[in-house]
Enzyme design. Structure first.
Site, PDB file in Angstrom:
ATOM      1  N   THR A 416       0.039  -5.034  -5.761  1.00 42.88           N
ATOM      2  CA  THR A 416       1.622  -5.474  -5.496  1.00 42.88           C
ATOM      3  C   THR A 416       2.487  -5.113  -4.241  1.00 42.88           C
ATOM      4  O   THR A 416       1.543  -4.686  -2.922  1.00 42.88           O
ATOM      5  CB  THR A 416       2.372  -4.612  -6.510  1.00 42.88           C
ATOM      6  OG1 THR A 416       1.489  -3.325  -6.878  1.00 42.88           O
ATOM      7  CG2 THR A 416       2.152  -4.814  -8.039  1.00 42.88           C
ATOM      8  N   ASP A 417       3.581  -5.106  -4.613  1.00 43.29           N
ATOM      9  CA  ASP A 417       4.176  -5.022  -2.825  1.00 43.29           C
ATOM     10  C   ASP A 417       4.477  -3.682  -2.931  1.00 43.29           C
ATOM     11  O   ASP A 417       5.577  -3.812  -1.490  1.00 43.29           O
ATOM     12  CB  ASP A 417       5.309  -6.433  -2.607  1.00 43.29           C
ATOM     13  CG  ASP A 417       4.605  -7.781  -2.732  1.00 43.29           C
ATOM     14  OD1 ASP A 417       3.598  -7.778  -1.777  1.00 43.29           O
ATOM     15  OD2 ASP A 417       5.633  -8.601  -3.497  1.00 43.29           O
ATOM     16  N   SER A 442       8.302   0.871  -0.404  1.00 48.98           N
ATOM     17  CA  SER A 442       8.093  -1.062  -0.472  1.00 48.98           C
ATOM     18  C   SER A 442       7.750  -1.549   0.722  1.00 48.98           C
ATOM     19  O   SER A 442       7.901  -1.103   1.758  1.00 48.98           O
ATOM     20  CB  SER A 442       9.834  -1.200  -0.961  1.00 48.98           C
ATOM     21  OG  SER A 442       9.968  -2.357  -1.272  1.00 48.98           O
ATOM     22  N   ARG A 443       7.092  -2.494   0.494  1.00 45.36           N
ATOM     23  CA  ARG A 443       5.929  -3.497   2.009  1.00 45.36           C
ATOM     24  C   ARG A 443       7.444  -4.210   2.434  1.00 45.36           C
ATOM     25  O   ARG A 443       7.243  -5.145   3.206  1.00 45.36           O
ATOM     26  CB  ARG A 443       4.600  -3.540   1.606  1.00 45.36           C
ATOM     27  CG  ARG A 443       3.784  -2.500   1.132  1.00 45.36           C
ATOM     28  CD  ARG A 443       2.547  -3.065   0.288  1.00 45.36           C
ATOM     29  NE  ARG A 443       1.452  -1.797   0.412  1.00 45.36           N
ATOM     30  CZ  ARG A 443       1.794  -1.635  -1.039  1.00 45.36           C
ATOM     31  NH1 ARG A 443       1.600  -2.051  -1.516  1.00 45.36           N
ATOM     32  NH2 ARG A 443       0.324  -0.700  -1.130  1.00 45.36           N
ATOM     33  N   VAL A 444       8.210  -4.317   1.667  1.00 46.06           N
ATOM     34  CA  VAL A 444       9.554  -5.602   2.495  1.00 46.06           C
ATOM     35  C   VAL A 444      10.073  -4.977   2.716  1.00 46.06           C
ATOM     36  O   VAL A 444      10.741  -5.736   3.619  1.00 46.06           O
ATOM     37  CB  VAL A 444       9.766  -6.216   0.660  1.00 46.06           C
ATOM     38  CG1 VAL A 444      10.908  -7.273   1.332  1.00 46.06           C
ATOM     39  CG2 VAL A 444       9.295  -6.970   0.337  1.00 46.06           C
TER      40      VAL A 444
END
Length: 586
Positions: A416-417, A442-444
């Site tokens: 997941t991101d 959150s990698r975004v």
């Protein structure tokens, strides 16, 4: 033809011996079909009702009464009726239909073990193909060997026994799709479970499909707002992202997902909730809550309850994903919740052990990583050439005693991101949603926030981290200076401000107003027990006195310096009223 051309022989079975004329016609048919003379032998079969069944190698031509009925039924299913013309269509179908010499490949059940059937005679069956049994039960091929195959059963396995006849469908497992599924509760095969009647499907999609390639995607840059201040401000989720919700049992994981669904009301987002291994009563309560708040109008619930077979629990998330892809490829935005993938992995483990696959770590098979990676990789933000649709995934995973290093959690974290980690201690202390600021990510990041939200959130995550560190440090000290005490009070206020009741998602302007006011220390002197009341009163005051400002933030997603100053001014005016009038000031 599929049958081997070397040493072909034919076997004709019927309850009564055919006449010489009938035998001659069969021999002519064989010579014409296989372009050579095929020896033909007759065998008596008292179980066959009127008609004949001809087998040549693996090809079976079923001209019995049952075979004719089945062919006619399949023919009718291919006809697409219009409005008010079903009877003429049926009459026309009966006039047009002719019994065809269509070869079938028929196998025989050798053994049935729980939800697994071992079948011989289907030498051309493919992995993932749907098989049908005489009892009406369907199965899906899961294991191919030299002389036999194993399939998982989707229906009542007790109706399948050794010696049962199995037929190929030449179709892979699929899910009916269409607008009619919104507002409905269906099982993993798309069959309604809510008693509201049949669903008119607009199409059919395979449950297993390749994920979009790199060139078919575009960056995740549009927010999928949850309405939860603790998440949208620090761990934003973008459209097309895969954000894991992870935590122990009873820590509010499903509540986060449901609030996110509620927050999509009026935003033209299709929501799909896949319940895997849940209690039927829990799913019924969830559907009732969504219905009461108007969310079922844009939501479909796919339910594979704890009482369903492991096979149905296994295919449920893939069926939900196929339904989501239908809308995504129409250019729409989709939110899909998998609740939860821990139970999904357990169902797959049960099937794998029954299929005699070698167990590995924690008895899971070696391909359990691929089980979830091929599912979650199908979430994407499609390129504009493909319509620009998106599918955002919120998989849920249950941990044991907060152990995020267990096999399934680490697998899904790596796919997941980012993850929202819900902590038991925070939950039981009253902090809900119980988001652990240190372990969540959150990698975004800010790419999934509007400029207004990014500007308003500022350094809230850093300030909360400093507060948590200072809180631990000051546990061992009783003599604190005024600056440290003020910093602790400020941090406690921020933590209390992030508490949010269930089913009450905030709009964007509400989150911006609260964050700007809090980070400018407007609430510094409000007692902790009064913060909830103060927040509610502040939002009502801001919406009444600054309606244009709130509307502008929602529409543009922008927050200018002037807007920020107006929010602080509104908050200080409300603070003065609140302090002058006490709690009644709100």
């Amino acid at each position: 033809m599929r049958a081997s051309r070397s040493r072909l022989t034919g076997t004709l079975r019927s309850a009564q011996k055919p006449t010489q004329e009938q035998l001659h016609r069969f021999e002519e048919f064989l010579a014409r079909t296989y372009r050579r003379k095929v020896p033909l032998a007759w065998e008596e079969d008292a179980d066959l009702r009127s008609g004949f069944r001809l087998q040549v190698g693996s090809d079976v031509y079923d001209w019995t009464l049952d075979g004719r009925v089945r062919q006619f039924t399949d023919y009718l299913r291919q006809i697409q009726p219009g409005k008010d013309d079903l009877l003429p269509l049926m009459q026309q179908a009966m006039d047009d239909w002719e019994l065809a010499a269509v070869p079938e490949e028929i196998g025989t059940v050798q053994t049935v073990d729980s939800e697994i059937a071992t079948v011989t005679g289907l030498s051309h069956a493919q992995y993932g193909e749907i098989l049908t049994f005489d009892s009406g039960v369907r199965g899906m091929v899961q294991d191919l060997r030299r002389d036999e195959l194993s399939c998982i059963l989707f229906g009542d396995s007790e109706s399948v026994s050794a010696g049962s006849i199995v037929r190929r469908t030449l179709k892979t497992a699929g899910m009916p799709v269409g607008e009619g599924f919104l507002g409905r509760v269906v099982d993993a095969l798309g069959v309604p479970m809510d008693g509201k009647g049949r669903i008119q499907a607009q199409g059919h999609r395979p449950i297993e499909a390749p994920a979009p390639g790199i060139l078919e995607r575009q960056p995740v840059n549009a927010p999928m707002e949850t309405g939860l201040l603790a998440i949208d401000s620090m761990f934003p989720i973008g459209r097309g992202q895969r954000e894991l919700i992870i935590g122990d049992r009873q820590t509010g994981k499903t509540a986060v997902a449901i609030d996110t669904i509620l927050n999509q009301k009026g935003k033209d987002v299709v929501c799909i909730y896949v319940a895997i291994g849940q209690k039927t009563s829990s799913v019924a309560q969830l559907v009732e809550n969504l219905s009461r708040r108007g969310a079922m109008a844009y939501t479909c619930v796919i339910n594979a309850p704890a009482g369903a077979s492991a096979a149905l629990q296994y295919v449920a998330p893939y069926a939900g994903c196929a339904l989501g892809e239908h809308f995504m490829h129409q250019g729409r935005d989709v939110l899909i919740v998998y609740d939860d993938l821990s139970k999904h992995a357990v169902a797959y483990r049960a099937l794998s052990l029954l299929l005699e696959r070698s167990p590995g770590r924690e008895a899971f098979p070696g391909d359990v990583f691929y089980l979830h990676s091929r599912l979650l990789e199908r979430s994407a933000h499609l390129s504009d050439e493909l319509g620009g649709g998106s599918m955002t995934a919120l998989p849920i995973v249950e941990t044991q005693a907060g152990d995020v290093s267990a096999y399934i959690p680490t697998n899904i974290i790596s796919i997941t991101d980012g993850q929202i980690f819900l902590e038991s201690d925070l939950f039981f202390s009253g902090q809900r949603p119980a988001v652990n600021v240190g372990l969540s990510v959150s990698r975004v990041g800010g790419d999934a926030q509007t400029r207004a939200m990014k500007s308003a959130a500022g350094a809230i995550r850093l300030e909360l981290a400093q507060y948590r560190e200072m809180e631990v440090f000051t546990q061992f000290s009783s003599d604190l200076d005024d600056a440290t005490k003020r910093q602790l009070v400020y941090g406690q206020g921020l933590m209390r401000l992030l508490r949010q009741p269930q089913y009450s998602p905030f709009s964007q302007h509400q989150q911006v107003v609260v964050l700007v006011s809090a980070l400018n220390h407007v609430m510094q002197d409000i007692p902790l027990d009064d913060i909830d009341a103060f927040r509610s009163g502040l939002l009502a005051f801001a919406e009444a006195e600054g309606a244009d400002l709130c509307h502008r933030i929602d529409v543009t997603g922008q927050l200018s310096q002037e807007d920020r100053e107006d929010i602080v001014s509104l908050a200080r005016r409300y603070l003065a009223q609140y302090q002058a009038g006490g709690k009644q000031g709100g």
